[in-house]
Every structure is written in C-alpha cells, then in structure tokens.
Design a protein around this motif. Sequence first.
Motif, short mmCIF file in Angstrom:
data_model
loop_
_atom_site.label_atom_id
_atom_site.label_comp_id
_atom_site.label_asym_id
_atom_site.label_seq_id
_atom_site.Cartn_x
_atom_site.Cartn_y
_atom_site.Cartn_z
N GLU A 12 0.85 -1.19 0.00
CA GLU A 12 0.00 0.00 0.00
C GLU A 12 0.89 1.24 0.00
OE1 GLU A 12 -3.15 1.77 -0.72
OE2 GLU A 12 -3.54 -0.27 -0.10
N PHE A 13 0.38 2.34 -0.56
CA PHE A 13 1.13 3.59 -0.55
C PHE A 13 1.30 4.06 0.90
CE2 PHE A 13 -1.04 3.97 -4.77
CZ PHE A 13 0.11 3.87 -5.53
N ARG A 27 -5.13 5.10 -2.78
CA ARG A 27 -5.04 3.73 -2.27
C ARG A 27 -4.95 2.80 -3.47
NH1 ARG A 27 -9.82 1.93 0.81
NH2 ARG A 27 -10.69 2.42 -1.20
N LEU A 28 -4.34 1.66 -3.30
CA LEU A 28 -4.25 0.70 -4.41
C LEU A 28 -5.62 0.27 -4.90
CD1 LEU A 28 -1.25 -1.57 -3.41
CD2 LEU A 28 -1.34 0.21 -5.14
N ALA A 29 -6.57 0.14 -3.99
CA ALA A 29 -7.92 -0.27 -4.38
C ALA A 29 -8.55 0.74 -5.35
CB ALA A 29 -8.79 -0.44 -3.14
N ASP A 30 -8.18 2.02 -5.24
CA ASP A 30 -8.71 3.05 -6.14
C ASP A 30 -8.19 2.88 -7.56
OD1 ASP A 30 -9.96 4.23 -3.92
OD2 ASP A 30 -8.25 5.56 -3.56
N LEU A 31 -7.06 2.22 -7.71
CA LEU A 31 -6.41 2.09 -9.02
C LEU A 31 -6.62 0.73 -9.67
CD1 LEU A 31 -3.05 3.77 -7.99
CD2 LEU A 31 -5.04 4.86 -9.04
#
Length: 44
Positions: A12-13, A27-31
């Motif tokens: 995660e960032f 967030r990684l989930a956003d991408l």
Amino acid sequence: MQHDLARVRAPEFPEGREWLNTDRPLRLADLKGRIVLLDFWTYC
C-alpha cells in the motif's frame, strides 16, 4: 512451457504523502483495473 511465477501484491502507498491533482490520498484499491503511469520527480 509453463512459467511458475509467484504473485506478489504491491505494498500500500505510505500514509501522509502529498499527491498532485487529487482531493484525497491514493489507495491501491482506487487504481485496481486501471492503467497507471507514475512520474517520480524532485524540486531540484
């Protein structure tokens, strides 16, 4: 020929970072499912 490559999830960032052109932290989930180009640069 079959390749046995281990799948490794990206970390995660880090929290508390500044992002340009966003109204909230990324967030990684956003991408997920998107093509992403990251450009790392400094103020030098």
